[in-house]
Every structure is written in C-alpha cells, then in structure tokens.
Motif scaffolding. Sequence first.
Motif, PDB file in Angstrom:
ATOM      1  N   LEU A 297       0.824  -1.207   0.000  1.00  0.00           N
ATOM      2  CA  LEU A 297       0.000   0.000   0.000  1.00  0.00           C
ATOM      3  C   LEU A 297       0.858   1.258   0.000  1.00  0.00           C
ATOM      4  CD1 LEU A 297      -2.676  -1.249   2.541  1.00  0.00           C
ATOM      5  CD2 LEU A 297      -2.928  -1.033   0.062  1.00  0.00           C
ATOM      6  N   ALA A 298       2.015   1.204   0.666  1.00  0.00           N
ATOM      7  CA  ALA A 298       2.912   2.357   0.644  1.00  0.00           C
ATOM      8  C   ALA A 298       3.468   2.582  -0.764  1.00  0.00           C
ATOM      9  CB  ALA A 298       4.050   2.151   1.640  1.00  0.00           C
ATOM     10  N   ARG A 299       3.781   1.493  -1.455  1.00  0.00           N
ATOM     11  CA  ARG A 299       4.270   1.638  -2.828  1.00  0.00           C
ATOM     12  C   ARG A 299       3.169   2.193  -3.718  1.00  0.00           C
ATOM     13  NH1 ARG A 299       7.061  -3.401  -5.724  1.00  0.00           N
ATOM     14  NH2 ARG A 299       8.345  -3.198  -3.842  1.00  0.00           N
ATOM     15  N   LEU A 300       1.941   1.746  -3.498  1.00  0.00           N
ATOM     16  CA  LEU A 300       0.814   2.277  -4.255  1.00  0.00           C
ATOM     17  C   LEU A 300       0.685   3.777  -4.061  1.00  0.00           C
ATOM     18  CD1 LEU A 300      -1.857   2.192  -5.809  1.00  0.00           C
ATOM     19  CD2 LEU A 300      -2.969   1.566  -3.665  1.00  0.00           C
ATOM     20  N   ALA A 301       0.780   4.223  -2.807  1.00  0.00           N
ATOM     21  CA  ALA A 301       0.670   5.659  -2.541  1.00  0.00           C
ATOM     22  C   ALA A 301       1.763   6.424  -3.278  1.00  0.00           C
ATOM     23  CB  ALA A 301       0.752   5.912  -1.040  1.00  0.00           C
ATOM     24  N   GLY A 302       2.962   5.847  -3.346  1.00  0.00           N
ATOM     25  CA  GLY A 302       4.040   6.500  -4.085  1.00  0.00           C
ATOM     26  C   GLY A 302       3.743   6.610  -5.564  1.00  0.00           C
ATOM     27  N   TYR A 303       3.134   5.566  -6.139  1.00  0.00           N
ATOM     28  CA  TYR A 303       2.756   5.624  -7.549  1.00  0.00           C
ATOM     29  C   TYR A 303       1.688   6.693  -7.783  1.00  0.00           C
ATOM     30  CZ  TYR A 303       5.281   1.470  -9.154  1.00  0.00           C
ATOM     31  OH  TYR A 303       6.257   0.589  -9.515  1.00  0.00           O
ATOM     32  N   LEU A 304       0.712   6.753  -6.882  1.00  0.00           N
ATOM     33  CA  LEU A 304      -0.381   7.704  -7.070  1.00  0.00           C
ATOM     34  C   LEU A 304       0.118   9.140  -7.055  1.00  0.00           C
ATOM     35  CD1 LEU A 304      -3.252   6.131  -4.936  1.00  0.00           C
ATOM     36  CD2 LEU A 304      -2.995   6.129  -7.415  1.00  0.00           C
ATOM     37  N   LYS A 305       1.147   9.404  -6.274  1.00  0.00           N
ATOM     38  CA  LYS A 305       1.694  10.758  -6.224  1.00  0.00           C
ATOM     39  C   LYS A 305       2.291  11.171  -7.561  1.00  0.00           C
ATOM     40  CE  LYS A 305       2.641  10.726  -1.256  1.00  0.00           C
ATOM     41  NZ  LYS A 305       3.692  10.726  -0.194  1.00  0.00           N
ATOM     42  N   ARG A 306       2.671  10.182  -8.386  1.00  0.00           N
ATOM     43  CA  ARG A 306       3.254  10.472  -9.696  1.00  0.00           C
ATOM     44  C   ARG A 306       2.207  10.594 -10.786  1.00  0.00           C
ATOM     45  NH1 ARG A 306       7.208   5.609 -10.344  1.00  0.00           N
ATOM     46  NH2 ARG A 306       7.282   6.457 -12.464  1.00  0.00           N
ATOM     47  N   ILE A 307       0.933  10.265 -10.451  1.00  0.00           N
ATOM     48  CA  ILE A 307      -0.125  10.312 -11.455  1.00  0.00           C
ATOM     49  C   ILE A 307      -0.868  11.633 -11.349  1.00  0.00           C
ATOM     50  CG2 ILE A 307      -2.260   9.234 -12.262  1.00  0.00           C
ATOM     51  CD1 ILE A 307      -1.256   6.609 -11.129  1.00  0.00           C
ATOM     52  N   PRO A 308      -1.006  12.382 -12.434  1.00  0.00           N
ATOM     53  CA  PRO A 308      -1.749  13.648 -12.371  1.00  0.00           C
ATOM     54  C   PRO A 308      -3.195  13.424 -11.919  1.00  0.00           C
ATOM     55  CG  PRO A 308      -0.515  13.464 -14.422  1.00  0.00           C
ATOM     56  CD  PRO A 308      -0.429  12.123 -13.757  1.00  0.00           C
ATOM     57  N   ASP A 309      -3.716  14.378 -11.138  1.00  0.00           N
ATOM     58  CA  ASP A 309      -5.117  14.355 -10.689  1.00  0.00           C
ATOM     59  C   ASP A 309      -5.432  13.155  -9.821  1.00  0.00           C
ATOM     60  OD1 ASP A 309      -5.555  16.654 -12.226  1.00  0.00           O
ATOM     61  OD2 ASP A 309      -6.029  15.456 -13.992  1.00  0.00           O
ATOM     62  N   SER A 310      -4.454  12.626  -9.072  1.00  0.00           N
ATOM     63  CA  SER A 310      -4.714  11.492  -8.184  1.00  0.00           C
ATOM     64  C   SER A 310      -4.863  11.938  -6.738  1.00  0.00           C
ATOM     65  CB  SER A 310      -3.579  10.468  -8.285  1.00  0.00           C
ATOM     66  OG  SER A 310      -2.355  11.019  -7.803  1.00  0.00           O
ATOM     67  N   GLY A 311      -4.825  13.233  -6.493  1.00  0.00           N
ATOM     68  CA  GLY A 311      -4.886  13.704  -5.117  1.00  0.00           C
ATOM     69  C   GLY A 311      -6.175  13.350  -4.417  1.00  0.00           C
ATOM     70  N   HIS A 312      -7.295  13.286  -5.161  1.00  0.00           N
ATOM     71  CA  HIS A 312      -8.569  12.969  -4.515  1.00  0.00           C
ATOM     72  C   HIS A 312      -8.596  11.540  -4.013  1.00  0.00           C
ATOM     73  CE1 HIS A 312      -8.993  11.593  -8.660  1.00  0.00           C
ATOM     74  NE2 HIS A 312      -9.979  10.807  -8.271  1.00  0.00           N
ATOM     75  N   TRP A 313      -7.766  10.637  -4.604  1.00  0.00           N
ATOM     76  CA  TRP A 313      -7.687   9.270  -4.094  1.00  0.00           C
ATOM     77  C   TRP A 313      -6.977   9.243  -2.749  1.00  0.00           C
ATOM     78  CZ3 TRP A 313      -5.799   7.422  -9.453  1.00  0.00           C
ATOM     79  CH2 TRP A 313      -6.912   7.191 -10.273  1.00  0.00           C
ATOM     80  N   LEU A 314      -5.930  10.048  -2.629  1.00  0.00           N
ATOM     81  CA  LEU A 314      -5.121  10.011  -1.414  1.00  0.00           C
ATOM     82  C   LEU A 314      -5.742  10.803  -0.279  1.00  0.00           C
ATOM     83  CD1 LEU A 314      -1.588  10.480  -2.987  1.00  0.00           C
ATOM     84  CD2 LEU A 314      -2.642   8.362  -2.219  1.00  0.00           C
ATOM     85  N   GLY A 315      -6.745  11.631  -0.565  1.00  0.00           N
ATOM     86  CA  GLY A 315      -7.295  12.484   0.461  1.00  0.00           C
ATOM     87  C   GLY A 315      -8.509  11.918   1.167  1.00  0.00           C
ATOM     88  N   ARG A 316      -8.877  10.660   0.913  1.00  0.00           N
ATOM     89  CA  ARG A 316     -10.053  10.070   1.531  1.00  0.00           C
ATOM     90  C   ARG A 316      -9.715   9.499   2.904  1.00  0.00           C
ATOM     91  NH1 ARG A 316     -12.888   6.878  -3.562  1.00  0.00           N
ATOM     92  NH2 ARG A 316     -13.168   8.696  -4.880  1.00  0.00           N
ATOM     93  N   PRO A 317     -10.740   9.071   3.667  1.00  0.00           N
ATOM     94  CA  PRO A 317     -10.480   8.424   4.955  1.00  0.00           C
ATOM     95  C   PRO A 317      -9.629   7.183   4.776  1.00  0.00           C
ATOM     96  CG  PRO A 317     -12.778   9.042   4.764  1.00  0.00           C
ATOM     97  CD  PRO A 317     -12.166   9.268   3.412  1.00  0.00           C
TER      98      PRO A 317
END
Length: 329
Positions: A297-317
Amino acid sequence: MRRCATASTPHAVGGWRARFVEHRIAGLGDMPRPGGPRTVTDGQVVELVARTPERTSKDATHWSTRSVAGETGLSQSTVSRIWRAFGLRPHRAETFELSTDPYLVDKVHDVVGLYLDPPERALVFCVDEKSRIQALDRAQPVLPMVPGVPQRMTAGYVPHGTTTLFAALEVATGKVIGSLHRRRRAEEFEKFLLRLGTEVPEGTDVHLVLDNYATHKTPSIKTWLVAHPRFHLHFTPAGSSWLNLVERWFAELTNKQIRRGVHKFVQALEADIRGWIATWSTDPKPYVWTEAADEILARLAGYLKRIPDSGHWLGRPRRDACGSAAYIR
C-alpha cells in the motif's frame, strides 16, 4: 586511501603511494587520462535526461535514439549510453490497472496475511478458473525446428471447442488440484468445491483466496458454505488478479502447454492439461510471497503521487485512502 586498499597488485599500490608522497591528498584524485578531451558536457547529459520523460518526438509517441540525436546534436551511441546509465527506456511501455474496490486496504491485509501468517490446522488455497481454453489445430502442418531455423506454425488455426479449468493452488506446497468442465457456472464451481473437500483431510479448515466473479457469490454457493463451515472464502480486491498466486501458475500452464499446443479435439486438450497437472504435482514448486501488505500500500501511494489528478484518491479516509486504486503490477 580507499583506492589503495582495493588495489590488487603491488605495482598499483606503489603507484598510489608515490602519488600521495608527491601530491599528498590531491594526488589521490583522478589525474588527467590519455585520449581525446570530453565532448559531452554535464549540461547536455542533464538536458537529455530531462527531455526524455517530459517531452515526446514530433512524429512519434516516444523517443528513439535517432530522433533524439537529430534534435540534440549528440550521436546515437552517446544517447544510448546515457539512457542505459540512467535506466531510461522510451521504447518500452507496461500496463497497469487501478482498482475501484472501496475495501481494497482491508482485502489486501486479509489476503497477504493468509500468505505470510496462515492459520494453524488449516490449508490455504488460491482458486480461480481459466475459462474458454481453446482446442486449436493449425491451418497447415507445423514445421519442426532445425539448426538455424526455429519452429514455424501458421497464424491461422481451426478451433475445435473450449474447456474451462478450475484450479486450486495449495500455497504451502505448490500442489495443484484441478478439474475440467465445459462451462463456468455456479454448478461447476460447487462440484469443484466438493472435489476440493475430498482432497483435504477432515477436521482441517480450508481458506480459499479467489476473485469477485459472480459465480463465487451466488445464493446456492452461500447455502453450500453454510453446510460446510470449514470452508472460508477470502476475496481479492476488484481488478487485482495479481494478488492471487494461482494466476502465476496459469501463466506457467499457458507458456509450457497451451500456447503452442496443437489439438484436433477438446478431449485431447483436456488430456494434455490433466497430464501437465499430474507432472507438476509430482514435484510442486510453491510461490513464496514476501511483501507485507503495508509495503504494497505504501508503494501504491508512491505511484499515485506520480499520477496527475490522483490527489482525490489520497485524500479520503483511511479505508479509502488507497481504495480507488490497486497495487500497480
């Protein structure tokens, strides 16, 4: 002094000592070397490394050494060396899939927990179906391999029906229990569960890792599970087949038996699959899972940070923090 310590001959050590006596610490640095002067500057290297991932060629979707050389004035061999040094491979592209399962975090912890810390007095199986395996006969005879020429077969083929393989990979040993059926329905899945029950000693719990296919969740299957309480189902997140180890075994079966097989009827295909499973189970090789759920899951979060417009995924509960995407395989 590090270089003196790693020198392998007395002559080399003597050379470093002489340079140290003459120039002291400055003598241990790189001295002028023979050959022509350097023609590629650090700035050119930085510009090339930045240009490669951030821009594309004017007439293509990705760079080639020729197109970069034409724009930068560098030689193709220089571009190739710089790309290799920095691990840049514009000619390659890999695919991934993002899961939309809202319970991804919980499911990843559940399944990976079974792999890394299985329950006592229980067996863990990875279960799935490889559906619509085609019995294919080549349109023309296969030309066998000869020295200097690989095996050749026509692109055209003649289909002779399909079959479906239900398989359960025992995580601890790598043994596979398989059953072939012509259809992929809840009835066939229930028959496979009954077969699996006969292979597992009484009194042993059975934990099954499987996907979210509708066949696995029908009312008849739920009723069957109530009547057989030692069976426990653990579902992988939607769109995350990489989490099911039997998929790796299916790849082996495809590459070693099915892809280049020639079968004039379904029964011949099924016989070959049964034979391959029997051969595998005489010397099974388990697939060892090593990565913890939190690392995935930590690696996934790192990938999402590199994807444009992925902030709404990381900002949920917390439950949904990675719930809109699966680990990128």
